[in-house]
Design a protein around this motif. Structure first.
Motif, PDB file in Angstrom:
ATOM      1  N   GLN A 238       4.736  33.584   1.670  1.00  0.00           N
ATOM      2  CA  GLN A 238       4.376  34.947   2.027  1.00  0.00           C
ATOM      3  C   GLN A 238       4.394  35.035   3.549  1.00  0.00           C
ATOM      4  N   VAL A 239       5.192  35.931   4.072  1.00  0.00           N
ATOM      5  CA  VAL A 239       5.239  36.027   5.529  1.00  0.00           C
ATOM      6  C   VAL A 239       4.938  37.438   5.995  1.00  0.00           C
ATOM      7  N   LEU A 334      11.982  38.159  12.302  1.00  0.00           N
ATOM      8  CA  LEU A 334      10.850  37.232  12.394  1.00  0.00           C
ATOM      9  C   LEU A 334      10.458  36.597  11.053  1.00  0.00           C
ATOM     10  N   PRO A 335      10.302  37.387   9.970  1.00  0.00           N
ATOM     11  CA  PRO A 335       9.939  36.738   8.704  1.00  0.00           C
ATOM     12  C   PRO A 335      11.015  35.779   8.204  1.00  0.00           C
ATOM     13  N   VAL A 336      12.279  36.127   8.453  1.00  0.00           N
ATOM     14  CA  VAL A 336      13.384  35.246   8.024  1.00  0.00           C
ATOM     15  C   VAL A 336      13.330  33.944   8.828  1.00  0.00           C
ATOM     16  N   PHE A 337      13.123  34.080  10.114  1.00  0.00           N
ATOM     17  CA  PHE A 337      13.057  32.904  10.991  1.00  0.00           C
ATOM     18  C   PHE A 337      11.911  31.988  10.562  1.00  0.00           C
ATOM     19  N   ILE A 338      10.742  32.567  10.347  1.00  0.00           N
ATOM     20  CA  ILE A 338       9.571  31.752  10.010  1.00  0.00           C
ATOM     21  C   ILE A 338       9.758  31.089   8.646  1.00  0.00           C
ATOM     22  N   GLU A 339      10.283  31.840   7.708  1.00  0.00           N
ATOM     23  CA  GLU A 339      10.512  31.269   6.379  1.00  0.00           C
ATOM     24  C   GLU A 339      11.484  30.073   6.464  1.00  0.00           C
ATOM     25  N   LEU A 340      12.552  30.238   7.230  1.00  0.00           N
ATOM     26  CA  LEU A 340      13.540  29.157   7.341  1.00  0.00           C
ATOM     27  C   LEU A 340      12.951  27.949   8.064  1.00  0.00           C
ATOM     28  N   ILE A 391      22.853  27.617   3.650  1.00  0.00           N
ATOM     29  CA  ILE A 391      23.248  28.965   3.220  1.00  0.00           C
ATOM     30  C   ILE A 391      22.313  29.469   2.104  1.00  0.00           C
ATOM     31  N   ARG A 392      22.026  28.587   1.151  1.00  0.00           N
ATOM     32  CA  ARG A 392      21.123  29.011   0.058  1.00  0.00           C
ATOM     33  C   ARG A 392      19.764  29.412   0.602  1.00  0.00           C
ATOM     34  N   ALA A 397      15.867  33.556   2.085  1.00  0.00           N
ATOM     35  CA  ALA A 397      14.928  34.129   3.075  1.00  0.00           C
ATOM     36  C   ALA A 397      15.262  35.593   3.355  1.00  0.00           C
ATOM     37  N   LEU A 398      16.562  35.910   3.427  1.00  0.00           N
ATOM     38  CA  LEU A 398      16.954  37.312   3.661  1.00  0.00           C
ATOM     39  C   LEU A 398      16.511  38.182   2.490  1.00  0.00           C
ATOM     40  N   ASP A 399      16.755  37.667   1.257  1.00  0.00           N
ATOM     41  CA  ASP A 399      16.387  38.447   0.069  1.00  0.00           C
ATOM     42  C   ASP A 399      14.887  38.679   0.021  1.00  0.00           C
ATOM     43  N   SER A 400      14.138  37.626   0.351  1.00  0.00           N
ATOM     44  CA  SER A 400      12.687  37.811   0.227  1.00  0.00           C
ATOM     45  C   SER A 400      12.161  38.733   1.318  1.00  0.00           C
ATOM     46  N   ALA A 401      12.768  38.700   2.509  1.00  0.00           N
ATOM     47  CA  ALA A 401      12.340  39.643   3.559  1.00  0.00           C
ATOM     48  C   ALA A 401      12.676  41.071   3.132  1.00  0.00           C
TER      49      ALA A 401
END
Ligand SMILES: Cc1ncc(COP(=O)(O)O)c(C=O)c1O
Length: 405
Positions: A238-239, A334-340, A391-392, A397-401
């Motif tokens: 959760q971001v 930011l959420p994508v970056f943090i998740e990755l 890539i996966r 991360a993109l989908d979840s953001a």
């Protein structure tokens, strides 16, 4: 874990699971036979240094710039580029870049004053700029042109290999080859024989060889890591459901300036790169490297084409480009970056922290890219399985953001 821009702390993140920079891997040297692609390594005059920032220091010194002189520096930069200016007492004067990272000569011209002694142009991420117009301007204004090839060791335009148009080319060779540390000052126009460097000490050589061996052993792992990467698509964390604005680059830069990670080590300032670094550099620079990098870049392109929440900085890749990384503009970054980062994906973020003097008035593109541009490794030491895993994780991360919006 809830992350807000204000409390995102880079030290919280664990080491990436796959290497962000090329590493020595067993068998890689044996496979890497064949001619080197054109580029900075082929320029006539060369001095091998510890890394790119040392090369920039020597370019500025060799050019004869003295305390108080100004240097035109792109507003989109990394703080390591400013350290050499800082210790030489030179003043950066920031100029804007366009969205495709090119330079408009009018922007340089309007900042040229009598105290400007040099202009630095960066070939970002491997995308080689045509510098004919900048060359003419530099000649007319009698200022030195320094091509920063830290992201573009190979490639060129129809007219010249990268690095050959400037009076000096500087490179960060360790971003392209598995050599531990390495930088290069090169020139097609200026004789560098007067630039005498000290030899590395025996302990430097031994340490470099030991570190490379250790890295080779550590990175024997594609086979070992495979099953781990296969299974490793954790539930997205959760971001930042109610995050505020991204951290302002100026504030971030204030916080980061003065940190020792950008400093030049006096031990290496006037010293040549180690023998092991120099030898491996020329051994590993081959067509295969270029092909692998282009193929990995193409895999990223295929994965994000058609998405509306991000776009590649460059699609398609020009034919002679040997990319350093895959730069991706992410809308909700930011959420994508943090998740990755939490998933231990290797991400490079050039220009995340800009000098505090750069504002949206200087260059809106730089501020935008500092906040939204992520770069993913595409180096030749990555296995197909590793690129697929990155890539996966990126898509997840993109989908979840997107889902959190
Ligand atoms: C454009 C650019 N120039 C110069 C440097 C400094 O290179 P090095 O880290 O090899 O000292 C970097 C480092 O990332 C860079 O990205």
């Amino acid at each position: 874990m809830i992350h807000r821009a204000a409390d995102y702390n880079a030290n919280e993140f664990q080491q990436p699971l796959v290497p962000a920079l090329p590493v020595p891997r067993p068998g890689a040297a044996a496979r890497d036979q064949g001619p080197a692609p054109p580029g900075v390594l082929g320029l006539t005059h060369r001095r091998y240094l510890h890394s790119g920032r040392y090369a920039l220091y020597h370019a500025l010194r060799h050019a004869g710039l003295t305390r108080g002189d100004g240097v035109l520096v792109p507003a989109y930069h990394c703080l390591a580029m400013l350290e050499p200016l800082h210790i030489l007492g030179l003043e950066p004067v920031f100029y804007p870049i366009a969205t495709n990272t090119s330079v408009r000569t009018a922007d340089l011209e309007s900042r040229l004053t009598a105290r400007i002694g040099a202009v630095i142009v960066v070939h970002y991420f491997g995308l080689v700029q045509n510098l004919s117009a900048v060359r003419h301007l530099a000649d007319r204004a009698k200022v030195w042109l320094i091509e920063d090839c830290s992201h573009a060791l190979f490639g060129g335009t129809a007219e010249a290999p990268v690095g050959a148009v400037g009076d000096y080319a500087i490179a960060s060779t360790m971003k392209f080859l598995p050599i531990g540390f390495g930088g290069l000052l090169a020139s097609a126009r200026r004789d560098l024989t007067g630039l005498v460097l000290q030899k590395p000490l025996l302990r430097d050589e031994l340490k470099a060889a030991y570190n490379l061996l250790e890295s080779a052993l550590e990175n024997r792992r594609p086979a070992l890591l495979g099953p781990l990467l296969q299974g490793r698509v954790d539930q997205p964390r959760q971001v930042t459901p109610d995050r505020g604005p991204l951290r302002p680059p100026a504030a971030a830069a204030r916080e980061y300036q003065g940190r020792t990670e950008y400093a030049l080590d006096p031990h290496w300032l006037h010293r040549q790169a180690t023998r092991v670094s120099r030898t491996l550099l020329h051994r590993g620079a081959t067509q295969r490297l270029a092909e692998r990098r282009r193929a990995n870049y193409a895999a990223y392109l295929r994965a994000v084409r058609g998405r509306h929440d991000c776009h590649p900085l460059c699609d398609p890749l020009p034919t002679s480009t040997v990319p350093q990384v895959f730069p991706l503009y992410v809308n909700d970054c930011l959420p994508v970056f943090i998740e990755l980062k939490c998933q231990r994906v290797p991400i490079i973020r050039f220009g995340e922290f800009l000098d505090a003097r750069v504002t949206a008035a200087t260059c809106p593109v730089s501020i935008d890219y500092a906040d939204h541009l992520l770069q993913f490794p595409c180096h030749q030491a990555l296995t197909t399985q590793e690129v697929d895993w990155i890539i996966r994780m990126l898509i997840s991360a993109l989908d979840s953001a997107a889902g959190a919006q």
